[in-house]
Design an enzyme around this catalytic site. Sequence first.
Site, PDB file in Angstrom:
ATOM      1  N   ASN A   1       0.824  -1.220   0.000  1.00 32.98           N
ATOM      2  CA  ASN A   1       0.000   0.000   0.000  1.00 32.98           C
ATOM      3  C   ASN A   1       0.862   1.276   0.000  1.00 32.98           C
ATOM      4  O   ASN A   1       0.354   2.369   0.198  1.00 32.98           O
ATOM      5  CB  ASN A   1      -0.942   0.020   1.216  1.00 32.98           C
ATOM      6  CG  ASN A   1      -0.200   0.045   2.545  1.00 32.98           C
ATOM      7  OD1 ASN A   1       1.030   0.114   2.583  1.00 32.98           O
ATOM      8  ND2 ASN A   1      -0.940   0.000   3.640  1.00 32.98           N
TER       9      ASN A   1
ATOM     10  N   HIS B   1       3.324   1.941   2.164  1.00 30.10           N
ATOM     11  CA  HIS B   1       3.842   2.417   3.467  1.00 30.10           C
ATOM     12  C   HIS B   1       5.353   2.221   3.571  1.00 30.10           C
ATOM     13  O   HIS B   1       5.930   1.357   2.908  1.00 30.10           O
ATOM     14  CB  HIS B   1       3.098   1.777   4.650  1.00 30.10           C
ATOM     15  CG  HIS B   1       3.406   0.342   4.940  1.00 30.10           C
ATOM     16  ND1 HIS B   1       2.494  -0.502   5.540  1.00 30.10           N
ATOM     17  CD2 HIS B   1       4.514  -0.416   4.745  1.00 30.10           C
ATOM     18  CE1 HIS B   1       3.039  -1.692   5.702  1.00 30.10           C
ATOM     19  NE2 HIS B   1       4.256  -1.671   5.224  1.00 30.10           N
TER      20      HIS B   1
ATOM     21  N   GLU C   1       1.309   4.416   7.599  1.00 32.44           N
ATOM     22  CA  GLU C   1       0.268   3.951   6.678  1.00 32.44           C
ATOM     23  C   GLU C   1      -0.297   5.122   5.877  1.00 32.44           C
ATOM     24  O   GLU C   1      -0.171   6.284   6.286  1.00 32.44           O
ATOM     25  CB  GLU C   1      -0.866   3.301   7.489  1.00 32.44           C
ATOM     26  CG  GLU C   1      -0.445   2.093   8.319  1.00 32.44           C
ATOM     27  CD  GLU C   1      -0.261   0.810   7.493  1.00 32.44           C
ATOM     28  OE1 GLU C   1       0.085   0.896   6.291  1.00 32.44           O
ATOM     29  OE2 GLU C   1      -0.435  -0.272   8.055  1.00 32.44           O
TER      30      GLU C   1
HETATM   31  C1  F6R Z   1       9.396  -3.493   8.351  1.00 27.68           C
HETATM   32  C2  F6R Z   1       8.667  -2.340   7.838  1.00 27.68           C
HETATM   33  C3  F6R Z   1       7.682  -2.466   6.740  1.00 27.68           C
HETATM   34  C4  F6R Z   1       8.100  -3.429   5.635  1.00 27.68           C
HETATM   35  C5  F6R Z   1       7.016  -3.505   4.561  1.00 27.68           C
HETATM   36  C6  F6R Z   1       7.343  -4.533   3.511  1.00 27.68           C
HETATM   37  O1  F6R Z   1      10.278  -3.117   9.389  1.00 27.68           O
HETATM   38  O2  F6R Z   1       8.838  -1.286   8.345  1.00 27.68           O
HETATM   39  O3  F6R Z   1       7.449  -1.190   6.186  1.00 27.68           O
HETATM   40  O4  F6R Z   1       9.305  -3.001   5.068  1.00 27.68           O
HETATM   41  O5  F6R Z   1       5.792  -3.836   5.152  1.00 27.68           O
HETATM   42  O6  F6R Z   1       7.293  -5.809   4.087  1.00 27.68           O
HETATM   43  P1  F6R Z   1       7.809  -7.085   3.297  1.00 27.68           P
HETATM   44  O7  F6R Z   1       9.268  -6.914   3.107  1.00 27.68           O
HETATM   45  O8  F6R Z   1       7.509  -8.245   4.219  1.00 27.68           O
HETATM   46  O9  F6R Z   1       7.070  -7.135   2.011  1.00 27.68           O
END
Ligand code: F6R
Length: 242
Positions: free
Chosen positions: A136, A138, A143
């Site tokens: 999304n 973030h 968010e």
């Molecule tokens: C993790 C974090 C999140 C992840 C994001 C992507 O510390 O801050 O922003 O980087 O949600 O997650 P993955 O890598 O599992 O797709």
Amino acid sequence: MIIIQAKDYDEMSRKAALFIASQVLLKPNCLLGLATGSTPVGTYQELIRFHEEDGLSFQQVRTVNLDEYYGLPASHEQSYRFFMQENLFDHIDILPENTHVPDGLSRDPQAYGKEYDEMIASMGGIDLQLLGIGSNGHIAFNEPGRYFTAQTRLVDLNKNTIEDNARFFESADEVPRQAISMGMRSILGARRILILASGANKAEAVRDMLEGQVDPMIPASILQLHPNVTLVADNAALSLIS
Ligand code: F6R
């Protein structure tokens, strides 16, 4: 923003690890901002390999993590502290006291968030911040919303993030609904930012981050305002870039 293309996840991980290793070589006592999730796992494996095979030392390195689930103790298998120990810290020569992950059990998250930001500032600010990107858009757990928020604070995870992260838990019901997340001030205060993206499910977020307006509905788009950002992404994540 510099874009480094990789053919797949493994190549992205190797390139990202080289980038981080060069930071550690240049400044052995650097402050690294670190991320969790699936994306950096391969990068951490490569860094462990550099440590074991090439003698890359983390003895003076200091780290701060982006976020932690609220309500999970460090000993919980899905806590981000546990993740960092398992995926990196337990396999390199970093000193435990030099690693910082937000405390998911903090009783007063507002005061705690302020202290966390002050701690980062007192350590001289982040030299290199590693980021993943949510599907999304973030970064950390900032968010999509009506505005960008500066402070480290308690945040509500949105439905999309809970669904994305349910793969690590028995079911979506077990995913914590809140997290302590670094805000935009400490992230944008980093001297350099390295953001990673892998897989087709990140393609829209990557496109919106790079090609859309700076918009709090796409939190990663704020990185357009930072002077030193490198994106390392695989072909699938770059597939929608014009
Ligand atoms: C993790 C974090 C999140 C992840 C994001 C992507 O510390 O801050 O922003 O980087 O949600 O997650 P993955 O890598 O599992 O797709």
